[in-house]
Scaffold this motif. Structure first.
Motif, short mmCIF file in Angstrom:
data_model
loop_
_atom_site.label_atom_id
_atom_site.label_comp_id
_atom_site.label_asym_id
_atom_site.label_seq_id
_atom_site.Cartn_x
_atom_site.Cartn_y
_atom_site.Cartn_z
N GLY A 131 -6.00 5.79 0.82
CA GLY A 131 -6.83 6.08 -0.23
C GLY A 131 -5.99 7.61 -0.85
O GLY A 131 -6.22 7.70 -2.15
N GLU A 142 -3.86 6.59 -4.16
CA GLU A 142 -5.13 6.29 -5.34
C GLU A 142 -5.19 7.51 -5.88
O GLU A 142 -5.22 7.74 -7.19
N SER A 179 8.31 0.06 -6.16
CA SER A 179 8.47 -0.64 -4.99
C SER A 179 7.09 -1.36 -5.08
O SER A 179 6.27 -1.27 -5.64
C1 LIG Z 1 3.02 3.66 -2.51
C2 LIG Z 1 2.37 4.79 -1.76
C3 LIG Z 1 2.49 6.04 -2.37
C4 LIG Z 1 0.90 4.52 -1.91
O1 LIG Z 1 0.13 5.28 -0.95
P1 LIG Z 1 -1.17 4.83 0.10
O2 LIG Z 1 -1.83 6.21 0.30
O3 LIG Z 1 -0.90 4.20 0.99
O4 LIG Z 1 -2.29 4.15 -0.90
P2 LIG Z 1 -3.65 4.14 -1.04
O5 LIG Z 1 -4.11 4.07 0.34
O6 LIG Z 1 -4.48 4.98 -1.96
O7 LIG Z 1 -3.81 2.52 -1.74
C5 LIG Z 1 -3.45 1.45 -0.91
C6 LIG Z 1 -3.10 0.26 -1.81
O8 LIG Z 1 -1.98 0.21 -2.28
C7 LIG Z 1 -1.15 -0.99 -1.94
N1 LIG Z 1 -0.36 -0.86 -1.10
C8 LIG Z 1 0.09 0.53 -0.35
N2 LIG Z 1 0.98 0.14 0.53
C9 LIG Z 1 1.26 -1.16 0.72
C10 LIG Z 1 2.05 -1.95 1.32
N3 LIG Z 1 2.95 -1.55 2.47
N4 LIG Z 1 2.26 -3.36 1.24
C11 LIG Z 1 1.24 -3.68 0.17
N5 LIG Z 1 0.57 -2.97 -0.50
C12 LIG Z 1 0.36 -1.59 -0.33
C13 LIG Z 1 -2.31 -1.95 -2.04
O9 LIG Z 1 -2.84 -2.43 -2.82
C14 LIG Z 1 -3.23 -1.05 -1.02
O10 LIG Z 1 -4.50 -1.53 -1.27
P3 LIG Z 1 -5.37 -2.03 0.08
O11 LIG Z 1 -5.08 -0.99 1.23
O12 LIG Z 1 -6.72 -2.19 -0.19
O13 LIG Z 1 -4.53 -3.26 0.60
C15 LIG Z 1 2.76 4.84 -0.34
O14 LIG Z 1 2.43 3.39 0.03
C16 LIG Z 1 4.23 5.01 -0.13
O15 LIG Z 1 4.62 6.38 0.06
N6 LIG Z 1 5.07 4.07 0.08
C17 LIG Z 1 6.48 4.11 0.39
C18 LIG Z 1 7.21 4.98 -0.75
C19 LIG Z 1 7.23 4.04 -2.07
O16 LIG Z 1 7.35 3.08 -2.05
N7 LIG Z 1 6.97 4.67 -3.20
C20 LIG Z 1 6.86 4.29 -4.59
C21 LIG Z 1 8.41 4.35 -5.01
S1 LIG Z 1 8.33 3.51 -6.75
#
Ligand SMILES: CC(C)(COP(=O)(O)OP(=O)(O)OC[C@H]1O[C@@H](n2cnc3c(N)ncnc32)[C@H](O)[C@@H]1OP(=O)(O)O)[C@@H](O)C(=O)NCCC(=O)NCCS
Length: 347
Positions: A97, A100, A119
């Motif tokens: 979370g 979000e 991404s």
């Molecule tokens: C993108 C990011 C910041 C999201 O942060 P997070 O704290 O994981 O996000 P949240 O927990 O608030 O939200 C989770 C939602 O995001 C999406 N999500 C996050 N990671 C995901 C993954 N690896 N695969 C698919 N969906 C994903 C899903 O919708 C998920 O919902 P769900 O858990 O109910 O399925 C994190 O995944 C991250 O650091 N990713 C790697 C870096 C990256 O890709 N940055 C974006 C560059 S454009």
């Protein structure tokens, strides 16, 4: 529970370390090279305070949302827009979370929140949070040599066969045409480009404000890429520009048009700029020219100039908060002017 606050100068080392863990060493090095320019020198950041939100747990930094403020023209009104760029959450804290909370904090603080070239994880999060999804930004390619249609994932014999079969079409599309107006290369954008933007802005339903200060920051002083800037002149006035560079890809050389501007009602203007880029691309030995463009009128000129629309991977989301727009606004992007250069996709 994490606390979200703005970036402070003494966060730098911890943020760099987190960046390295999430995106890897090469991306972290590249980001370090761009950082001052990207976050402090942006002219839409007059106080030079980076528009970055940090998620903290005690003394630890567990996430960030780094963004790029722009002035956005929405149906003739100016809105404080913001491109979401380097968003990350520490690997052990993902899917809990935090992302979000970061996305929502950013969105609450800006007049329009925009994302380009996402991404998979961030695209899914945008979808989960119901950001209007208007993308991807259409991609168009003009083949210049028989190598243009090669694909890195095809075996060599198939690439050779496709090259041979498509050669006659490529030869027709790529033939040179005379320039019918004056085009010149410039080193910097002068104030006349701010005037050009003010004149053309009402023609677009959505576009980043392309004034001289922004254009110089984005396309002249970027530390990581070098662009050429071609300007179309008529009656001693600058009436359009194209920003491009040549790059190597695994299966050939590409000329990338990162940004451009001309009157969308003046077909000849963009057509002339494109002819110029054709010549430059050929001189640089490019196999193709690539451009991203949302505007339907511009895409029509591109198709008439030998470009073909291909699959685009540049997803685009946008949510307008600063002025009232109805849901229909997001359904028709034909009058939007969005290019690859608008966010920070050309790295
Ligand atoms: C993108 C990011 C910041 C999201 O942060 P997070 O704290 O994981 O996000 P949240 O927990 O608030 O939200 C989770 C939602 O995001 C999406 N999500 C996050 N990671 C995901 C993954 N690896 N695969 C698919 N969906 C994903 C899903 O919708 C998920 O919902 P769900 O858990 O109910 O399925 C994190 O995944 C991250 O650091 N990713 C790697 C870096 C990256 O890709 N940055 C974006 C560059 S454009």
């Amino acid at each position: 529970m994490a606390e979200i606050t703005r970036y402070r100068p003494d966060d730098k080392r911890a943020v760099e370390a987190l960046y390295r863990r999430v995106f890897g060493n090469d991306a972290a090095e590249a980001s370090r090279l761009r950082w001052e320019w990207q976050y402090r020198h942006n002219p839409n950041n007059p106080g030079h305070e980076p528009e970055i939100w940090i998620a903290r747990e005690g003394p630890a930094i567990v996430g960030q949302y780094a963004t790029m403020p722009v002035k956005l023209s929405v149906k003739g009104r100016e809105v404080r827009g913001s491109w979401g760029m380097d968003v990350m959450v520490a690997p052990e804290r993902q899917r809990q979370g935090l992302g979000e909370v970061l996305f929502r904090t950013w969105d609450r603080n800006v007049g329009a929140s925009l994302g380009l070239g996402l991404s998979d994880s961030s695209y899914r999060l945008f979808q989960k949070l119901k950001w209007p999804d208007v993308g991807p930004v259409p991609c168009l390619v003009k083949p210049l040599t028989r190598r243009a249609l090669r694909r890195p994932n095809w075996p060599l014999p198939l690439n050779r066969l496709v090259s041979a079969l498509t050669l006659p079409i490529v030869l027709i599309v790529a033939r040179t045409r005379p320039l019918r107006a004056e085009v010149r290369l410039i080193q910097r954008f002068d104030d006349s480009f701010t005037a050009l933007w003010d004149e053309l802005a009402p023609k677009f339903d959505l576009a980043v404000r392309r004034d001289a200060a922004y254009l110089n920051w984005k396309y002249v002083s970027a530390p990581h890429v070098r662009y050429s800037i071609a300007v179309l002149r008529r009656n001693d006035r600058n009436v359009g520009y194209a920003v491009y560079r040549h790059l190597h890809e695994p299966r050939g050389r590409v000329t990338l048009i990162a940004d451009f501007l001309a009157d969308p009602d003046d077909e000849e203007a963009l057509r002339t700029l494109l002819h110029w880029v054709d010549r430059e691309a050929r001189q640089a030995d490019s196999d193709k020219i690539r451009i991203f463009a949302t505007h339907a009128g511009f895409r029509r000129v591109l198709r008439r100039s030998g470009y073909f629309q291909v699959k685009s991977t540049v997803e685009f989301v946008v949510k307008i908060n600063g002025v009232d727009v109805d849901s229909a606004f997001y359904e028709n992007t034909d009058n939007w002017h969005v290019t690859l250069g608008d966010s920070d996709q050309d790295r």
